[in-house]
Scaffold this active site. Sequence first.
Site, short mmCIF file in Angstrom:
data_model
loop_
_atom_site.label_atom_id
_atom_site.label_comp_id
_atom_site.label_asym_id
_atom_site.label_seq_id
_atom_site.Cartn_x
_atom_site.Cartn_y
_atom_site.Cartn_z
N CYS A 219 0.77 -1.35 -0.11
CA CYS A 219 0.29 -0.05 0.03
C CYS A 219 1.10 1.30 0.27
O CYS A 219 1.29 1.79 -0.96
CB CYS A 219 -1.06 0.00 1.06
SG CYS A 219 -2.25 1.07 0.83
N HIS B 268 -3.51 -5.61 2.27
CA HIS B 268 -3.08 -5.98 3.82
C HIS B 268 -3.56 -7.50 4.11
O HIS B 268 -4.12 -7.95 3.27
CB HIS B 268 -3.59 -5.05 4.61
CG HIS B 268 -3.21 -3.47 4.25
ND1 HIS B 268 -2.17 -3.05 4.60
CD2 HIS B 268 -4.13 -2.40 3.72
CE1 HIS B 268 -2.23 -1.84 4.06
NE2 HIS B 268 -3.43 -1.48 3.65
N1 GLN Z 1 -1.61 6.79 2.54
C1 GLN Z 1 -2.10 5.81 1.36
C2 GLN Z 1 -3.52 5.70 0.59
O1 GLN Z 1 -4.45 6.04 1.39
C3 GLN Z 1 -1.75 4.49 1.92
C4 GLN Z 1 -2.50 3.63 2.77
C5 GLN Z 1 -2.20 2.41 3.46
O2 GLN Z 1 -1.11 2.39 3.31
N2 GLN Z 1 -3.12 1.59 3.57
O3 GLN Z 1 -3.60 5.60 -0.21
#
Ligand code: GLN
Length: 274
Positions: A100, A213
């Site tokens: 992510c 995740h």
């Molecule tokens: N900040 C990023 C987004 O919202 C990554 C989020 C995350 O790592 N889950 O796209």
Amino acid sequence: MNNQELELNIGWLYPQLMSTYGDRGNVILIEKRSLWRGYKVNIIPLDQNATAADICRADLIVGGGAQDRQQGSVMQDLQGKKADALRSKIENGTPGIFTCGSPQILGHYYEPVIGQRIQGLGILDLVSVHPGKNTQRCIGNLVVEVTATLLSEDFKEMLGGATPYLVGFENHGGLTKLGTTEALGKVVYGVGNNGKDGTEGAFYRNSIATYSHGPLLSKNPFVADWLIQTALRLKYEQPISLSTLNDSLAMKGRQVMLERLGINLSTPVVLDKK
Ligand code: GLN
């Protein structure tokens, strides 16, 4: 070489800043699956206190998700020699699992919902942009069929010929557009990179980038084994075969999830018989 002689150095990118979404589970999975096989494991935090030499010691790299602000702090630190060390590790095939926020910083840039564009390392040819505060965040189960050449073949073999699905959970605001970097796979359920072109994640050298995740590796333990095996083969320059672990519960959980989401398994997932 016997197992006791093998040592795996896991480099963990910014454990404090990039552990918002439970991706520390990926580190635990890799650590445990290595220890159960008798390998020695060192976990090296690659954070503000780390040096470029620490990054060079990593045999395998894990990077988790983060919030927008933390991604900015990471990129303030990941400059100069440290950025070069990470770049050359990835370019030289050190395996990694990046989730992510991590792929967003490995790409050219990430545009957060508030604030300035965060310049990335440009290792992956991709850009990520948050489309604005009035847009819906992408949250939910995510299933991807791995299509990246080589990786999909390896996974298929590890799954006894079954379709190489990865089961995970996405939670992101940013949307990613790939340039020349190959996608990890195609979305079977969920949004993935952008909800438009059907792609999910990226695969470059031996680095797996994903929006999944879960943590991803607990739901798909064969991916952890692929990372460990790739890391050890590269380090010791000889074929390494991993002993089989009893993954029947994890594989069953994965199968239940696929069925719940209405995904037909073209070939049954092989459960470990132990
Ligand atoms: N900040 C990023 C987004 O919202 C990554 C989020 C995350 O790592 N889950 O796209």
